[in-house]
Design an enzyme around this catalytic site. Structure first.
Site, PDB file in Angstrom:
ATOM      1  N   LYS A   1       0.844  -1.189   0.000  1.00  0.00           N
ATOM      2  CA  LYS A   1       0.000   0.000   0.000  1.00  0.00           C
ATOM      3  C   LYS A   1       0.880   1.240   0.000  1.00  0.00           C
ATOM      4  O   LYS A   1       1.972   1.254   0.581  1.00  0.00           O
ATOM      5  CB  LYS A   1      -0.915   0.029   1.241  1.00  0.00           C
ATOM      6  CG  LYS A   1      -1.792   1.274   1.310  1.00  0.00           C
ATOM      7  CD  LYS A   1      -2.635   1.311   2.571  1.00  0.00           C
ATOM      8  CE  LYS A   1      -3.414   2.618   2.672  1.00  0.00           C
ATOM      9  NZ  LYS A   1      -4.252   2.713   3.872  1.00  0.00           N
TER      10      LYS A   1
ATOM     11  N   GLU B   1      -9.507  11.024  12.157  1.00  0.00           N
ATOM     12  CA  GLU B   1      -8.621   9.932  12.547  1.00  0.00           C
ATOM     13  C   GLU B   1      -7.789  10.303  13.774  1.00  0.00           C
ATOM     14  O   GLU B   1      -7.013  11.264  13.744  1.00  0.00           O
ATOM     15  CB  GLU B   1      -7.704   9.558  11.378  1.00  0.00           C
ATOM     16  CG  GLU B   1      -6.939   8.268  11.603  1.00  0.00           C
ATOM     17  CD  GLU B   1      -6.590   7.546  10.299  1.00  0.00           C
ATOM     18  OE1 GLU B   1      -6.006   6.476  10.370  1.00  0.00           O
ATOM     19  OE2 GLU B   1      -6.920   8.080   9.218  1.00  0.00           O
TER      20      GLU B   1
END
Length: 434
Positions: free
Chosen positions: A184, A229
């Site tokens: 990723k 977040e």
């Protein structure tokens, strides 16, 4: 360095339904707000800056010494009371951006149990008392920032990374992932807003806090935004985090007839192998880095769908009991250093992804996707990831950032569209049009 002195006063409960937002009336305020609770601060009693690979440890060492030598009168002894510093850290160890801790002069705080006021001074001749704290707060609130309307044409244009360059970087990233070595990669781009009148920062922050009440609205020395977040929160020897990876734009849905928003988001996000794969990488990254500092950890096996005004996310909450090390548990600053950067904002494995970001992005992220938040003298604190935000470079120039997680199944066009969805909170709060 002159030792700091502080006094904390119990203010009782806040009478207003908007809570701590009532104090967010100055454009130069620092803040950390969620659900009407949090901290709003003014002025500056002390500042520390650092850069490079040791920026976290340098800041932690300075803060530990500052807290050790301070004279603190605090009848509450709760997280966020007493001596407090707001902070913002560069995403990258190679960034030119100076990471910083700022100790404000005056702090108003609120949580579910009540509210408080803290005065912090570096003046040996000043006596920090309850009356002095209230008088100083009144002085700061007398000079309320005016709310500005646009005087002319505001413009929004590409920053260091154009749309074409971003899509090319995504394509190159997908190719590198397919070739092996990493699973990723997170790639970001920027936009520049040139305003016809000075930014009304307090007004922007109040709008963000009201609309994105499930996020953490932050302002630290010109870095503003509302992040969904939580990198790490430390309170009473327990660490918590909220990890996001997997995004669906609420403005571009393809629902089945009769399908609710919640059912659509669950079907498309939770039912997507790509989105689940990206989320699994992010949660594994966080828990692996946090584990050495814990005695027990809890995370949900399945992510939940977090609904925000602009997007849906796959989200997971993590909590952990902190382990003793030398008779003490690690501070929030220590844990922020340990877990940053997670795969949610960098990629996996971290070192390979970081190297590739520097190669493909062709920009300095500065504080974007770095830790932003606060710490107190006891080591408690909240450090979010600086997302859905911007840097106020001048009173009339604001730089916005947004990024996306790239995996092998990603496409440049879809990732570009996702960045626009993530820019939306700041664009709308600034009163701009795409």
């Amino acid at each position: 360095m002159t030792s700091l002195r502080s006094v904390t006063v119990d203010l009782g409960g806040l009478s207003s339904s908007t809570g701590i937002l009532d104090y967010l009336v100055r454009d130069d305020a620092h803040c950390w707000i969620r659900h009407g609770a949090g901290l709003v601060a003014f002025g500056e009693a002390a500042r520390f800056t650092s850069s490079g690979p040791e920026r976290f440890s340098d800041a932690a060492e300075w803060w530990q010494e500052t807290a050790r030598t301070a004279e603190v009168e605090n009848v509450l002894s709760a997280p966020g009371t007493g001596l407090v510093a707001f902070g913002s850290f560069a995403f990258s160890k190679t960034s030119a951006y100076e990471s910083r801790l700022i100790v404000p002069r005056i702090v108003v705080g609120a949580d579910e149990s009540g509210s408080w006021l803290t005065l912090i001074t570096n003046d040996d001749g000043a006596e920090p008392t309850a009356d002095a704290a209230r008088a100083e707060l009144a002085g700061w609130l007398e000079e309320v920032s005016p709310e500005h309307g646009p005087d002319g044409a505001d413009t929004l244009h590409p920053g260091q990374v154009s749309e074409e360059a971003y899509m090319a970087a995504v394509a190159a990233g997908v190719e590198r992932i397919a070739g092996g070595g990493l699973t990723k990669l997170v790639l970001a781009r920027d936009l520049v807003a040139d305003l016809s009148s000075p930014i009304a920062t307090a007004q922007v922050l109040r709008e963000l806090a009201a609309r994105y009440h499930d996020c953490w609205t932050y302002s630290v020395d010109g870095l503003i935004g509302s992040t969904p977040e939580m990198l790490i929160k430390v309170e009473d020897n327990v660490a918590r985090a909220r990890v996001l990876a997997g995004t669906l734009d609420r403005a571009n849905t393809h629902k089945i007839e009769g399908e609710s928003d919640a059912a659509y988001a669950e079907r498309v996000l939770a039912g997507s192998e790509k989105q689940q794969h990206e989320h699994e990488i992010a949660i594994d990254s966080l828990t692996r880095k946090l584990q050495p500092y814990t005695s027990a950890m809890t995370s949900h096996s399945e992510p939940f769908v977090l609904e925000l005004p602009n997007v849906w996310h796959l989200a997971s909450d993590v909590s952990a009991d902190l382990a003793l090390d030398g008779g003490r548990t690690p501070s929030s600053l220590k844990l922020a250093e340990a877990v940053h950067p997670t795969a949610a904002v960098c990629g996996s494995p971290t070192e390979a992804a970081g190297d590739l970001i520097r190669e493909l992005e062709q920009m300095d992220r500065g504080p974007y996707a770095g830790p932003v938040g606060w710490t107190d003298g006891a080591g408690n604190g909240e450090w979010g990831i600086a997302l859905r935000g911007a840097v106020v470079e001048t009173p009339t120039r604001v730089r916005l950032y947004a990024g996306c997680g790239i995996v092998e199944a990603s496409t440049p066009e879809a990732e570009l569209a996702e960045t626009w969805a993530k820019f939306r909170p700041m664009i709308e709060s600034l009163g701009l049009r795409r």
